[in-house]
Design an enzyme around this catalytic site. Structure first.
Site, PDB file in Angstrom:
ATOM      1  CG  ASN A 134      -8.335  -0.867  11.629  1.00  3.70           C
ATOM      2  OD1 ASN A 134      -7.668  -1.425  11.291  1.00  3.70           O
ATOM      3  ND2 ASN A 134      -9.257  -0.278  11.319  1.00  3.70           N
ATOM      4  CD  GLU A 180      -8.623   0.837   7.576  1.00  2.00           C
ATOM      5  OE1 GLU A 180      -7.701   0.562   8.339  1.00  2.00           O
ATOM      6  OE2 GLU A 180      -8.017   2.444   7.274  1.00  2.00           O
ATOM      7  CG  HIS A 195      -5.517  -1.607   8.872  1.00  2.00           C
ATOM      8  ND1 HIS A 195      -6.011  -0.272   8.900  1.00  2.00           N
ATOM      9  CD2 HIS A 195      -4.251  -2.098   8.492  1.00  2.00           C
ATOM     10  CE1 HIS A 195      -4.694   0.253   9.426  1.00  2.00           C
ATOM     11  NE2 HIS A 195      -3.422  -0.672   9.148  1.00  2.00           N
ATOM     12  CG  ASP A 244      -0.083  -0.110   2.368  1.00  2.00           C
ATOM     13  OD1 ASP A 244       0.450  -0.426   2.558  1.00  2.00           O
ATOM     14  OD2 ASP A 244      -1.136  -1.073   3.833  1.00  2.00           O
TER      15      ASP A 244
HETATM   16  C1  GLP Z   1      -0.067   0.563   8.289  1.00  2.00           C
HETATM   17  C2  GLP Z   1       0.241  -0.125   7.255  1.00  2.00           C
HETATM   18  C3  GLP Z   1      -0.414  -1.440   7.027  1.00  2.00           C
HETATM   19  C4  GLP Z   1       0.151  -1.723   8.852  1.00  2.00           C
HETATM   20  C5  GLP Z   1      -0.563  -1.007   9.725  1.00  2.00           C
HETATM   21  C6  GLP Z   1       0.400  -1.703  11.529  1.00  2.00           C
HETATM   22  O1  GLP Z   1      -1.219   1.369   8.375  1.00  2.00           O
HETATM   23  N1  GLP Z   1      -0.779   0.353   5.916  1.00  2.00           N
HETATM   24  O2  GLP Z   1       0.193  -2.437   6.444  1.00  2.00           O
HETATM   25  O3  GLP Z   1       0.512  -3.635   8.810  1.00  2.00           O
HETATM   26  O4  GLP Z   1      -0.079   0.161   9.777  1.00  2.00           O
HETATM   27  O5  GLP Z   1       0.912  -0.540  11.221  1.00  2.00           O
HETATM   28  P1  GLP Z   1       2.269  -1.032  12.744  1.00  2.00           P
HETATM   29  O6  GLP Z   1       2.725  -3.048  12.350  1.00  2.00           O
HETATM   30  O7  GLP Z   1       3.051   0.486  12.631  1.00  2.00           O
HETATM   31  O8  GLP Z   1       1.410  -1.363  13.953  1.00  2.00           O
END
Ligand code: GLP
Length: 247
Positions: A136, A143, A138, A67
């Site tokens: 959440n 989402e 995702h 992404d």
């Molecule tokens: C972001 C990314 C996701 C990731 C998520 C969790 O929003 N788009 O791919 O898995 O956050 O982030 P973190 O690893 O900082 O908790």
């Protein structure tokens, strides 16, 4: 579904890096799906370490990032393009032309989604997809929604995602509110999935995703239907699963 529980984040990172290294030594021209966020930073550090010590060779590997934020300059420190350069690509023997991330500032967003989807199809099946998980539920930027979106698409970021990722920006107001993400269909088609979870704040959602109902309201729950998922989590993230005696 396999769970590997480690004591700390560093061990989690080494473990996941070894799984990726194993994949690439088994198939030199692997297609690896990459993730951003704080969870994979340690994995990338471990991979760089393995490379600098001559244990791995990524020269034939292709990568596909999950992404990217929309409406941000690709050189902006907070773009996922910058994140990948800084945390992995600039210290690694991977050909830049083999690394792929959705464009953050395309002239035509719909055309960019189509281009990225075609690129995924052209590269063939992803051999190993690395994932984090949002608070959440995702995965990528898929989402919570009314249905699982199959292909690359534009998303409005969820309020919880904005709050959680605002820590990287000067303020929540300056944060992009949209992103491009690969779809759930692409993630599910990967041969192998490695999902990372670290810290107490992932504990509830990890339990919900892997032991709750499969629902687009918790996008990661679809992974219960994938035949080869390895969750690499530290003890803090496994707290609720352990307390409930799920395993
Ligand atoms: C972001 C990314 C996701 C990731 C998520 C969790 O929003 N788009 O791919 O898995 O956050 O982030 P973190 O690893 O900082 O908790």
């Amino acid at each position: 579904m396999q769970f590997i529980t480690t004591e700390h984040y560093d061990q989690l990172s080494n473990k996941a890096a070894m799984i990726i290294a194993g994949q690439v030594s088994f198939k030199k021209n692997s297609v690896i799906g990459l993730a951003t966020g704080s969870s994979p930073i340690g994995v990338y550090k471990s991979l760089v370490h393995l490379y600098k010590n001559d244990y791995i060779d990524f020269s034939e590997v292709s990568t596909l990032n999950l992404d990217e934020y929309l409406g941000i300059d690709p050189m902006d420190e907070q773009s996922y393009a910058s994140f990948m350069r800084k945390n992995l690509f600039q210290n690694f023997n991977i050909c830049t032309s083999n690394t792929h991330i959705p464009q953050s500032n395309p002239a035509d967003v719909d055309a960019e989604c189509i281009r990225y989807e075609q690129l995924i199809k052209h590269l063939g099946r992803i051999d190993l997809q690395l994932l984090g998980i949002g608070q959440n539920g995702h995965i990528g930027f898929n989402e919570p929604a009314a249905h699982f979106e199959r292909e690359t698409h534009v998303v409005e970021l969820d309020q919880r995602t904005l709050q959680s990722n605002a820590r990287y920006f000067e303020s929540i107001d300056l944060m992009p509110k949209q992103a491009i993400t690969v779809g759930i269909g692409t993630i599910m088609k990967a041969r192998k999935i490695v999902l990372l979870a670290s810290g107490h704040e992932k504990s509830e959602i990890l339990d919900e995703a892997f032991f709750g109902p499969v629902t687009p309201a918790v996008p990661a729950s679809i992974l219960q239907f994938h035949p080869d998922v390895t969750v690499v989590a530290d003890q803090a993230a496994m707290q609720v699963i352990s307390r409930k005696g799920r395993l």
